[in-house]
Design a protein around this motif. Structure first.
Motif, mmCIF file in Angstrom:
data_model
loop_
_atom_site.group_PDB
_atom_site.id
_atom_site.type_symbol
_atom_site.label_atom_id
_atom_site.label_comp_id
_atom_site.label_asym_id
_atom_site.label_seq_id
_atom_site.Cartn_x
_atom_site.Cartn_y
_atom_site.Cartn_z
ATOM 1 N N SER A 81 0.844 -1.204 0.000
ATOM 2 C CA SER A 81 0.000 0.000 0.000
ATOM 3 C C SER A 81 0.873 1.246 0.000
ATOM 4 N N THR A 108 -4.747 -3.498 4.583
ATOM 5 C CA THR A 108 -5.633 -3.680 3.436
ATOM 6 C C THR A 108 -6.436 -4.970 3.627
ATOM 7 N N ASP A 131 -4.742 -2.460 -5.225
ATOM 8 C CA ASP A 131 -4.094 -2.872 -3.987
ATOM 9 C C ASP A 131 -4.804 -4.132 -3.502
HETATM 10 MG MG LIG Z 1 -1.780 -3.047 2.279
#
Ligand SMILES: [Mg+2]
Ligand SMILES: Nc1nc2c(ncn2[C@@H]2O[C@H](COP(=O)(O)OP(=O)(O)O)[C@@H](O)[C@H]2O)c(=O)[nH]1
Length: 356
Positions: A81, A108, A131
């Motif tokens: 990320s 995430t 992502d």
């Molecule tokens: Mg991440």
């Protein structure tokens, strides 16, 4: 999906301007009538004007723009990320307005696409970075590449559905993943079996570019040695990463790509979305007790090399390999199985032809 619109137009980033000028030829005044060699018997010289196609293509691209989609994949906590933010905050779009992911990056938990329109020299690129949640946290990591593979295939399916539609769009929105950055943990040892399995599966459906994460944790010697070891292991295990040898088109391609395959890969990167003042300039970096690591400084890490490779020199090729190889494989299989798709009739075929 977050969409933030901005523009790099008019920025002083000579580098990126040079980058785009490689993608799109410099604007050239189009002659009102096709240029003709002046002089007697010009008809006999037979100037047809085929060379104006470049200008026509440039104009079309300017009008429609194009999509480019990058995915980041790898174990949890490797800085995926952060790298997405680094990419958007770096010279790719530093001058753009509206980029406001300032808050601390949360863990995430779902596949998320972050998009940004970049404009340069009148050409628009819709850059999307996908992502993904890190894997490897579970006790049983069997088949943990499945959600990623599923996402990639879903984008092919979407494109295919649009393509076989009788009243299909003139320009199909392209959400297909053009390249997948695979994050390798900077252990200094070898690749984990999970990395090998993951890449083996994914390399069949998408362009894989391996990267060594958090390269600031390694010494120069460790980095060189680790890069060599990773290349060897990928070769021994028969994992084809991008640029794949079999798709080199000519000797020039081969020479250039051999260098990348044997020296640059896997790019050892450092990510950060924090800016610091160094020698009067604001730079993206990581502050440590012994100084600031500058992510866009080639003496510090290979982030800028990776960015230039993906966006400046190989963007069109990544798109072509995705379309001609990966998507084509999916398409052929899908149309053969024909499961759930409308049968391909003479009419749809005809429609396809006329739209080419
Ligand atoms: Mg991440
Ligand atoms: N040393 C170092 N730490 C990093 C780097 N990139 C990210 N981190 C840190 O690693 C942690 C996890 O980052 P994150 O981007 O959330 O990882 P993700 O789980 O792969 O998305 C954060 O504390 C980041 O600040 C890097 O290049 N070097």
């Amino acid at each position: 999906m977050t969409w933030i619109f901005g523009s790099t137009k008019g920025s002083a980033d000579n580098k990126i301007e040079a980058a785009m000028s490689e993608l799109v030829p410099e604007p050239r005044q189009k002659p009102a009538v096709p240029m003709k060699p002046v002089g007697i018997n010009s008809n006999l010289l037979g100037y047809i004007g085929i060379d104006t196609i470049i200008e026509q293509m440039r104009k079309k691209t300017m009008k429609t723009g194009f999509d480019f989609n990058i995915m980041v994949v790898g174990q949890s906590g490797l800085g995926k990320s952060t790298l997405v933010n680094t990419l958007f905050k770096s010279q790719v779009s530093r001058k753009s307005s509206g980029w406001n992911r300032e808050e601390k990056i949360p863990k995430t938990v779902e596949i998320k696409a972050i998009g940004h329109v970049i404009e340069e020299g009148g050409v628009k690129m819709k850059l999307t970075v996908i992502d993904t949640p890190g894997f490897g946290d579970q006790i049983n990591n069997e088949n943990c590449w499945e959600p990623i593979e599923k996402y990639i295939n879903e984008q092919y399916e979407k494109f295919l559905k649009e393509e076989v539609n009788i009243a299909r769009k003139k320009r199909i929105p392209d959400t297909r993943v053009h390249c997948c950055l695979y994050f390798i943990s900077p252990t200094g040892h070898s690749l984990r079996p999970l990395d090998l399995e993951f890449m083996k599966h994914l390399s069949k459906v998408v362009n894989i570019i391996p990267v060594i994460a958090k390269a600031d944790t390694m010494t120069l010697e460790e980095k060189t040695e680790f890069k060599q070891r990773v290349r060897k292991e990928l070769e021994v295990n028969g994992i084809e990463f991008y640029p794949q040898k079999e798709f080199d088109e000519d000797l020039e391609d081969k020479t250039e790509n051999d260098k990348i395959r044997q020296e640059s890969m896997p790019f050892a990167v450092v990510g950060s979305d924090k800016e610091y003042q160094v020698n009067g300039k604001r730079i993206l970096g990581r502050k440590t007790p012994w100084g600031v690591i500058e992510v866009e400084n080639l003496n510090h890490c290979e982030f800028a090399l990776l960015r230039d490779f993906v966006i400046r020199t190989h963007l069109q090729d990544l798109k072509e390999v995705t379309h001609n190889i990966h998507y084509e494989t999916y398409r052929a299989k899908r149309l053969n199985d024909n499961g759930g798709l409308p049968p391909v009739t003479a009419e749809t075929e005809e429609n396809h032809e006329s739209n080419l």
